[in-house]
Design an enzyme around this catalytic site. Sequence first.
Site, PDB file in Angstrom:
ATOM      1  N   GLY A  70       0.806  -1.207   0.000  1.00 20.76           N
ATOM      2  CA  GLY A  70       0.000   0.000   0.000  1.00 20.76           C
ATOM      3  C   GLY A  70       0.845   1.266   0.000  1.00 20.76           C
ATOM      4  N   ASN A 149      -7.772   3.448   8.970  1.00 24.47           N
ATOM      5  CA  ASN A 149      -7.104   2.316   9.620  1.00 24.47           C
ATOM      6  C   ASN A 149      -7.214   2.357  11.132  1.00 24.47           C
ATOM      7  OD1 ASN A 149      -5.387   4.555   8.564  1.00 24.47           O
ATOM      8  ND2 ASN A 149      -3.896   3.725  10.009  1.00 24.47           N
ATOM      9  N   GLN A 177      -7.620  -0.442   3.755  1.00 29.24           N
ATOM     10  CA  GLN A 177      -8.386  -1.037   4.860  1.00 29.24           C
ATOM     11  C   GLN A 177      -9.788  -1.460   4.420  1.00 29.24           C
ATOM     12  OE1 GLN A 177      -7.287  -2.023   7.684  1.00 29.24           O
ATOM     13  NE2 GLN A 177      -5.327  -0.981   7.773  1.00 29.24           N
ATOM     14  N   SER A 197      -3.720  -3.560  -0.683  1.00 28.74           N
ATOM     15  CA  SER A 197      -2.531  -4.229  -0.152  1.00 28.74           C
ATOM     16  C   SER A 197      -2.905  -5.644   0.285  1.00 28.74           C
ATOM     17  CB  SER A 197      -1.996  -3.414   1.027  1.00 28.74           C
ATOM     18  OG  SER A 197      -0.917  -4.087   1.638  1.00 28.74           O
ATOM     19  N   HIS A 199      -1.502  -7.817   2.522  1.00 24.49           N
ATOM     20  CA  HIS A 199      -1.399  -8.373   3.882  1.00 24.49           C
ATOM     21  C   HIS A 199      -2.522  -7.920   4.803  1.00 24.49           C
ATOM     22  CE1 HIS A 199       0.601  -5.013   6.325  1.00 24.49           C
ATOM     23  NE2 HIS A 199       0.592  -4.523   5.118  1.00 24.49           N
ATOM     24  N   THR A 235      11.531  -7.258 -11.668  1.00 26.52           N
ATOM     25  CA  THR A 235      10.927  -8.583 -11.819  1.00 26.52           C
ATOM     26  C   THR A 235       9.840  -8.781 -10.773  1.00 26.52           C
ATOM     27  OG1 THR A 235      13.009  -9.417 -12.645  1.00 26.52           O
ATOM     28  CG2 THR A 235      11.444 -11.072 -11.874  1.00 26.52           C
ATOM     29  N   CYS A 322       2.065   1.901  12.512  1.00 30.54           N
ATOM     30  CA  CYS A 322       3.259   2.588  12.027  1.00 30.54           C
ATOM     31  C   CYS A 322       3.693   3.660  13.015  1.00 30.54           C
ATOM     32  CB  CYS A 322       2.993   3.203  10.670  1.00 30.54           C
ATOM     33  SG  CYS A 322       2.174   2.059   9.568  1.00 30.54           S
TER      34      CYS A 322
HETATM   35  C1  LIG Z   1      -4.984   2.976   5.087  1.00 30.03           C
HETATM   36  C2  LIG Z   1      -3.623   2.401   4.837  1.00 30.03           C
HETATM   37  N1  LIG Z   1      -2.949   2.799   3.748  1.00 30.03           N
HETATM   38  C3  LIG Z   1      -1.728   2.311   3.465  1.00 30.03           C
HETATM   39  C4  LIG Z   1      -1.124   1.387   4.293  1.00 30.03           C
HETATM   40  C5  LIG Z   1       0.251   0.875   3.945  1.00 30.03           C
HETATM   41  O1  LIG Z   1       0.152  -0.426   3.410  1.00 30.03           O
HETATM   42  P1  LIG Z   1       1.423  -1.408   3.383  1.00 30.03           P
HETATM   43  O2  LIG Z   1       1.629  -1.875   4.774  1.00 30.03           O
HETATM   44  O3  LIG Z   1       1.001  -2.495   2.444  1.00 30.03           O
HETATM   45  O4  LIG Z   1       2.554  -0.610   2.847  1.00 30.03           O
HETATM   46  C6  LIG Z   1      -1.785   0.944   5.433  1.00 30.03           C
HETATM   47  C7  LIG Z   1      -1.146  -0.008   6.370  1.00 30.03           C
HETATM   48  O5  LIG Z   1      -1.464  -0.044   7.538  1.00 30.03           O
HETATM   49  C8  LIG Z   1      -3.081   1.461   5.704  1.00 30.03           C
HETATM   50  O6  LIG Z   1      -3.773   1.081   6.776  1.00 30.03           O
END
Ligand SMILES: Cc1ncc(COP(=O)(O)O)c(C=O)c1O
Length: 375
Positions: A70, A149, A177, A197, A199, A235, A322
């Site tokens: 993401g 998030n 999210q 994303s 994960h 790649t 984060c």
């Molecule tokens: C709303 C949002 N955007 C972007 C991201 C970033 O995604 P990634 O962890 O795949 O870089 C997150 C990750 O917590 C997210 O919650």
Amino acid sequence: MPAYLDHNASTPVDPRVLEAMLPYLSGPYGNPSSLHRYGRLARDAVERARGQVATLVGAQPGELIWTSGGTEANNLALKGVCQGGRAGRLLYGASEHPAVMEAAESLRAAGWPVEVIAVDAQGRIAESAFRQQLRAGPVRLASLMRANNETGVIHELAPWVSAIHAAGGWLHVDATQAAGKLPLDFAGLGADLLTVSSHKIYGPKGVGALVVRSEVELQPLLHGGAQEKGMRGGTENLPAIVGFGAAAELALQELETRMAHQQDLRERLDAGLRAIPSVRLFGDGAPRLSNTTQFSLEGWDGEALLMHLDRLGYAVSSGSACASGSGEPSHVLLAMGVDAMVAKGAVRVSLGKDSQAAEVDGLLRALSQLSGRTA
Ligand SMILES: Cc1ncc(COP(=O)(O)O)c(C=O)c1O
């Protein structure tokens, strides 16, 4: 191990996703760009996954660019569009993830006109302020998340699409999210770019995608080979892309079941939290994701509460994963006008498709024990 209640930070890889990936770790090892049979097998797998992820978000496979997640997709959207030509302001929501906020601020530092779109006390787009901003001159790009998030607050974006376009701008939606938790319809919404994303939807970490409508003028961040139509050289991460595709297909098949299950548990959680007098819920007056609740417990610092809960057997998050460890109050809550001291106490619970009522009940018991005590 503690009960895992932090699915907005990351989700476990679904065993069915792992099964889909394993052959691509031990089997077809060709480079998807190679023309021989090894390469063609790898290419077929990449393109199958592209279709699976595109279907999840209501886009065409050709509109999808693989990224490392993401964060890269958001950076590509903001920097790729702003550096792509026409003038105009970059607008982004005050509660956006740092992957949008910091990308936008780096553009501001490089001289781009950047403005923040305010949110109200519930974390929703502040409508009249945004309307005025859109009327104030040309827009290059507006970046707004579908769901937050931290609070889980859902942004209603459909009413804004035509106004953004009328101001000359493109709409980028960070749906990181929202994917797998809400129905997504890129084409129906009329959005121009969208981030997802892997994960966050029970796929592997380190892979994501930016969906881009063909009319959007985009500059690549990574220059290299001709992969992804020259928009992202390098790649492809074959096993991860295959896993993302499998996760996307399952997320779509099971969307309603997952939403209903999480909604039941979240209502149980919220009802229990409301019964604890020292709890304050955030974004409670707005539509929220079925799996997310953010709250504070009076007298507690969020990180101290998180560590206590971890010892008691519950893994939750303080604000965004984060930002954890930074000691800074959540920018999302500050943007909602929450007092900095209260915001520092915020804890987020994010449920998953396999979360259990017993985990929610145990967490509520632990919180009741801790309420009235201080760290
Ligand atoms: C709303 C949002 N955007 C972007 C991201 C970033 O995604 P990634 O962890 O795949 O870089 C997150 C990750 O917590 C997210 O919650």
